[in-house]
Design an enzyme around this catalytic site. Sequence first.
Site, PDB file in Angstrom:
ATOM      1  N   GLU A  96     -52.153 -30.285  72.232  1.00  0.00           N
ATOM      2  CA  GLU A  96     -53.308 -30.034  73.328  1.00  0.00           C
ATOM      3  C   GLU A  96     -53.438 -28.894  74.048  1.00  0.00           C
ATOM      4  O   GLU A  96     -52.480 -27.831  74.094  1.00  0.00           O
ATOM      5  CB  GLU A  96     -53.092 -30.897  73.786  1.00  0.00           C
ATOM      6  CG  GLU A  96     -52.466 -31.301  74.643  1.00  0.00           C
ATOM      7  CD  GLU A  96     -51.585 -32.538  75.806  1.00  0.00           C
ATOM      8  OE1 GLU A  96     -51.288 -32.193  76.758  1.00  0.00           O
ATOM      9  OE2 GLU A  96     -51.621 -33.011  75.965  1.00  0.00           O
TER      10      GLU A  96
ATOM     11  N   HIS B 209     -53.537 -34.947  80.941  1.00  0.00           N
ATOM     12  CA  HIS B 209     -51.856 -34.435  81.814  1.00  0.00           C
ATOM     13  C   HIS B 209     -52.403 -33.375  82.859  1.00  0.00           C
ATOM     14  O   HIS B 209     -52.736 -32.277  82.753  1.00  0.00           O
ATOM     15  CB  HIS B 209     -51.198 -34.057  80.512  1.00  0.00           C
ATOM     16  CG  HIS B 209     -50.801 -34.481  79.739  1.00  0.00           C
ATOM     17  ND1 HIS B 209     -50.682 -34.667  77.857  1.00  0.00           N
ATOM     18  CD2 HIS B 209     -51.506 -36.051  79.889  1.00  0.00           C
ATOM     19  CE1 HIS B 209     -50.161 -36.070  77.679  1.00  0.00           C
ATOM     20  NE2 HIS B 209     -50.748 -36.847  77.999  1.00  0.00           N
TER      21      HIS B 209
END
Length: 292
Positions: free
Chosen positions: A209, A248
């Site tokens: 990501e 995150h």
Amino acid sequence: MAILIDSDTRVLVQGMTGRAGTFYTDLAMRYGTECVAGVRPGKGGSTHVGLPVFNTVAEARSDTGANASLIMVPPHRAADAMIEAIEAGIGVIVCVTERVPVMDMLRVKAALDGSESVLVGPNSQGVLSPGLCKIGVMATRDAAPGAVGIVSRSASLTSEVVAQTSALGLGQSTTVGIGGDPVHGLGFAQTLELFRTDDDTRAVVMIGEIGGTEEEEAAAYLSKTDYGKPVIALVVGRHAPAERRMGHAGTLAMMGARSAAQKAQGLADAGAIITEDADAVAPAVQKALRGG
């Protein structure tokens, strides 16, 4: 065969007597994981969910032969728990705790230097070798023994790929959640090397990501390695706004950092097979294993 954990893994749980520790220890034992002890300072000598509780990791390891630890303690105590496990010589340490302070993780990284411990996490869903051992908080309903290794920064996407590969009859050798925090233990490159030397892993799925440099490090590793197995990569965050945290703590695209598309291109240049979305991952694995 599997990486990191197998049927011989003996697990102790740091924070086992808490609500989450109790719940996930019970699930792990029901799955077949050999949980041998819990650690909770001040409760040594007692038992919980049928397991002995010790005051320290060193005592638990000495009495039970534990060689892996699951850490389920609050964020402000997680670093001390990780360091205690490292100093006790635990081989595999899995920390699922979220929001561990970055400065605390720098202390943990220093403790890891020169040790023989492997840290997975924090902010990890854990490590699963289907049918052999589970250390973490992942669901196991769709998991099946097989030949696909999965390493991921995303717990939800791991579950999706596990379900897809099982549905196609491919299964998984081991799934590893490296966690989404900016400072953590095991990374993509190290995990790829572990899968490379595992004879029963025939293909590897890597789910990355935006944010951080894990994908770039994996690309650098692949570019200089005769890997010998197909690596299928998915990098999510193509439409995420720049310079904004996206879930995150490690998913922060700062000015000058590489975009999801750039990370994917770097992996493609290193020989990885790139997929555009999660639905395409399992079919790409199947095609690669068939030589397509």
